[in-house]
Scaffold this active site. Structure first.
Site, short mmCIF file in Angstrom:
data_model
loop_
_atom_site.label_atom_id
_atom_site.label_comp_id
_atom_site.label_asym_id
_atom_site.label_seq_id
_atom_site.Cartn_x
_atom_site.Cartn_y
_atom_site.Cartn_z
N ASN A 1 0.81 0.73 6.08
CA ASN A 1 1.24 -0.15 5.00
C ASN A 1 1.95 -1.32 5.65
O ASN A 1 2.88 -1.13 6.42
CB ASN A 1 2.19 0.58 4.04
N GLY A 2 1.48 -2.54 5.38
CA GLY A 2 2.13 -3.73 5.95
C GLY A 2 1.08 -4.73 6.39
O GLY A 2 -0.06 -4.68 5.96
N GLU B 1 11.30 -15.68 -18.38
CA GLU B 1 10.94 -14.26 -18.24
C GLU B 1 9.95 -13.86 -19.32
O GLU B 1 9.00 -13.12 -19.06
CB GLU B 1 12.21 -13.40 -18.31
N LYS C 1 3.13 -3.65 -7.41
CA LYS C 1 4.52 -3.47 -7.83
C LYS C 1 5.49 -4.01 -6.79
O LYS C 1 6.52 -4.55 -7.11
CB LYS C 1 4.81 -1.98 -8.08
N CYS D 1 0.88 -1.17 0.00
CA CYS D 1 0.00 0.00 0.00
C CYS D 1 0.91 1.21 0.00
O CYS D 1 2.13 1.09 0.10
CB CYS D 1 -0.85 0.03 1.26
N GLU E 1 1.45 -12.08 -17.09
CA GLU E 1 1.09 -11.15 -16.01
C GLU E 1 0.44 -9.87 -16.52
O GLU E 1 -0.25 -9.19 -15.77
CB GLU E 1 2.29 -10.82 -15.13
N HIS F 1 8.73 -34.82 -23.25
CA HIS F 1 8.43 -35.63 -22.06
C HIS F 1 7.06 -35.29 -21.50
O HIS F 1 6.84 -35.40 -20.30
CB HIS F 1 9.53 -35.44 -21.02
N ARG G 1 1.70 1.05 -5.88
CA ARG G 1 1.88 0.19 -4.70
C ARG G 1 0.57 -0.47 -4.30
O ARG G 1 0.50 -1.22 -3.35
CB ARG G 1 2.41 1.02 -3.52
N LYS H 1 6.20 -12.29 -18.43
CA LYS H 1 5.75 -11.00 -18.99
C LYS H 1 4.39 -11.14 -19.66
O LYS H 1 3.48 -10.37 -19.42
CB LYS H 1 6.77 -10.46 -20.00
N TRP I 1 -3.72 -1.87 -1.25
CA TRP I 1 -3.76 -3.15 -1.97
C TRP I 1 -4.20 -4.17 -0.94
O TRP I 1 -3.48 -4.47 0.00
CB TRP I 1 -2.38 -3.51 -2.53
#
Ligand code: AGP
Length: 596
Positions: free
Chosen positions: A88-89, A469, A591, A2, A476, A492, A27, A473, A62
């Site tokens: 935040n947390g 990667e 993020k 957040c 997401e 396989h 955030r 990308k 968030w």
């Protein structure tokens, strides 16, 4: 996870706070609210209705506990609505604290863990807001960056930092708190970074930073040289494309500024001497998501150049497997934000067991940066889009530099090879630029696959690591299911999923594996796949097999991942845009994942 902002000064607090929150939306953004002291009272709004007053706090959320809703939006108030807090947390023991408070007659309004904090402060409040906060946080377990205001204290903000980021902005006749620097840049460039357990007592004229025993501590002032523009979109449609396009600069910045007059790497103040390296028997590279995908390429570079065994692990798995760590272990943690809870927890586990910890991070003063023994900062500049791009390529540059530095110190590579690789590294930013100049070709390819439900990424060796990667990308930001496979592993099992027109993105940059992977491409082609190949200029052979070929400029195989990732980033970006997705803020993601 957040974002919080607090202000005390001569301006209208709600203007400053709403502006600051808008720069922290990366955030978390499922709800927001502000509380302002109007001079007589604390007024609280979860909308943008301006409330007059020069002291206030705000929050963009968030959700972790309690769905996004008005009741769960911060700020949260005590029952008499005289104290407001933003947080935040995560408060890990909030249930037991909530039960205790309920037994004392407290009535809760929300489902959040945060609300227990304001009721605890209220419980201990006897006229001294600062003392009440100190008493309250003794009861809390978990991660928190908190901002508190009270009707009885029209000129004061109290804030606390533990395991969630918090910076103090220092102004003239005004002071600020925020979760991150972009929220402050419009008003001040001078900040203090808070350490764990530190408490801030702010008025418009004074910033007091106290330790756990309420003793004042002296903190350096850090002057931020970013401009607000750099943290804004700069005219691009999305932060993500802006950050993809910024990669040549980030690569150059990260490299060039660490080369001395003789062209030798000077790793800032990383004190890994030859003797230190001789003692290191094992290296772990630990991270999450894209940072992990950079780390598995970093492993390759370190083993190849420095001949030290390297193991990679997902940070969320690392400490539960009881890794073999001792004073002869080096743990490299990678984190763009420097605040990822899983990675921070892995760092602490490693230090507790005696390992030396080197952090590769993009955020100065972040929790991971401050707790590591050594830090290599990637100078990618602020990365705002949730999908990491320029941080990834600069993390790769970081690993190549660290590996080359280790190899030369250990004598496992000679001066000639060292210099050759540095020269090659210097050329990568121009190669990336050349690919970006031809980005429209990738846009055309995106049209070919944008309506598919699944996509597969295949490669061998470094190209397999890179495929991980590429797949992350795409999935997401476009919400298209995508998975990466070692090309040799397809037969396989997974090849059973290949049907007519199934998109397969094959990366073939490794000369010595080229023939092998061409045969894998033929395998999927034989089952009807639509193959997009990423290959180095000159490899005409692949044109006979793949449906489309994207060429990257000829480059040393060992460094090919840096330019080769760019077409994969662009492909994901264009598919997501064509699918109408919220590219910079994909659903369900934030993020900086500051919860485990
Ligand atoms: C990458 O595109 C994702 N947003 C995510 O996987 C991210 O890389 C991961 O959460 C790690 O973040 P960090 O680098 O800030 O630690």
């Amino acid at each position: 996870m957040c974002g919080i902002v607090g202000y005390v000064g001569f301006r209208e607090a709600s203007d400053v706070i709403v502006d600051g929150l808008s720069r922290l939306e990366y955030r978390g953004y499922d709800s927001a609210g502000i509380a302002v002291h109007t001079g007589e009272d604390v007024r609280f709004h979860i909308t943008k209705n301006p409330i007059k007053g020069n002291l206030g706090i705000g929050h963009t959320r968030w959700a972790t506990h309690g769905a996004p809703s008005d009741e769960n939006a911060h700020p949260h108030l005590n029952m008499s609505e005289t104290i407001a807090i933003v947080h935040n947390g995560i408060i890990e023991n909030y249930m037991s604290v909530k039960e205790w408070l309920i037994s004392k007659g407290v009535k809760f309004k929300s489902e959040t863990d945060t609300e227990v904090i304001v009721h605890l402060i209220d419980y201990y409040y006897d006229g001294d807001l600062l003392q009440a906060v100190y008493e309250a946080i003794k009861k809390l377990r978990g991660a928190y960056a908190i901002g508190v205001i009270s009707r009885e204290h029209p000129d004061e903000i109290v804030a606390v930092r533990k395991d969630s980021p918090l910076v103090v902005g220092i102004g003239k006749d005004e002071n600020f708190i925020a979760s991150d620097i972009p929220a402050l840049l419009k008003y001040t460039r001078d900040v203090h970074f808070l350490d764990n357990g530190e408490v801030v007592h702010l008025t418009k004229d004074e910033v007091k930073i106290l330790n756990g025993n309420k003793q004042e501590v002296k903190k350096d002032v850090f002057h931020v040289n970013w401009d607000v523009e750099a943290a804004s979109k700069g005219g691009y449609d999305h932060f993500m494309i802006k950050e993809i396009i910024e990669q040549p600069n980030g690569i150059k910045e990260t490299l060039i500024r660490r080369l001395d007059e003789q062209g030798k790497i000077k790793l800032d103040d990383i004190k890994l001497t030859k003797d230190d390296l001789e003692k290191i028997k094992k290296i772990y590279v630990v991270a999450c998501g894209t940072a992990y995908n950079a780390g598995i390429i970093g492993r390759y570079a370190i083993e190849k150049f420095a001949k030290i065994p390297v193991e990679t692990d997902l940070a969320s798995e690392f400490r539960y497997r009881e890794p073999f760590i001792d004073e002869n272990t080096l743990v490299i943690v990678v984190s763009q934000s420097g605040e990822t809870a899983d990675t921070l927890a892995a760092l602490r586990e490693a230090k507790e067991k005696g390992a030396r910890v080197l952090a590769v991070t993009n955020v100065v003063g972040s929790s991971i940066a401050r707790e590591a023994d050594d830090v290599f900062y990637t100078w990618a500049g602020p990365e705002v889009a949730v999908a990491s791009t320029k941080a990834y390529t600069t993390q790769l540059v970081a690993f190549y530099m660290i590996a080359l530095d280790m190899g030369l110190k250990k004598g496992t590579i000679d001066e000639e090879f060292y210099k050759k690789m540095i020269e090659e590294l210097k050329l990568t930013s121009d190669k990336v630029q050349k690919i970006l100049d031809e980005a429209d070709n990738i846009k055309e390819l995106a049209k070919e696959i944008k309506d598919e439900a699944h996509a597969f990424y295949i490669g061998r060796g470094l190209d397999y690591n890179l495929s991980l990667e590429g797949a992350l990308k795409l999935k997401e930001i476009s919400y298209m299911h995508a998975e990466a496979f070692a090309a040799g592993e397809l037969k396989h099992g997974t090849i059973a999923l290949i049907e007519n027109r199934t998109p397969v993105i094959a990366t073939l940059t490794q000369e010595k594996l080229f023939e092998k992977i061409v045969s894998n491409v033929k395998e999927v082609k034989a089952r009807g796949a639509y193959v997009i190949a990423i290959a180095q200029e000159g490899n005409k052979e692949i044109e006979k097999v793949a449906d489309k070929v994207v060429y990257i400029p000829k480059t040393n195989d060992l460094l090919a991942s840096i330019p080769a990732v760019v077409p994969l980033q662009l492909l994901a970006y264009y598919v997501a845009v064509m699918r109408g997705c919220d590219v910079d803020k994909p659903r369900n993601l934030a993020k900086s994942v500051t919860v485990e």
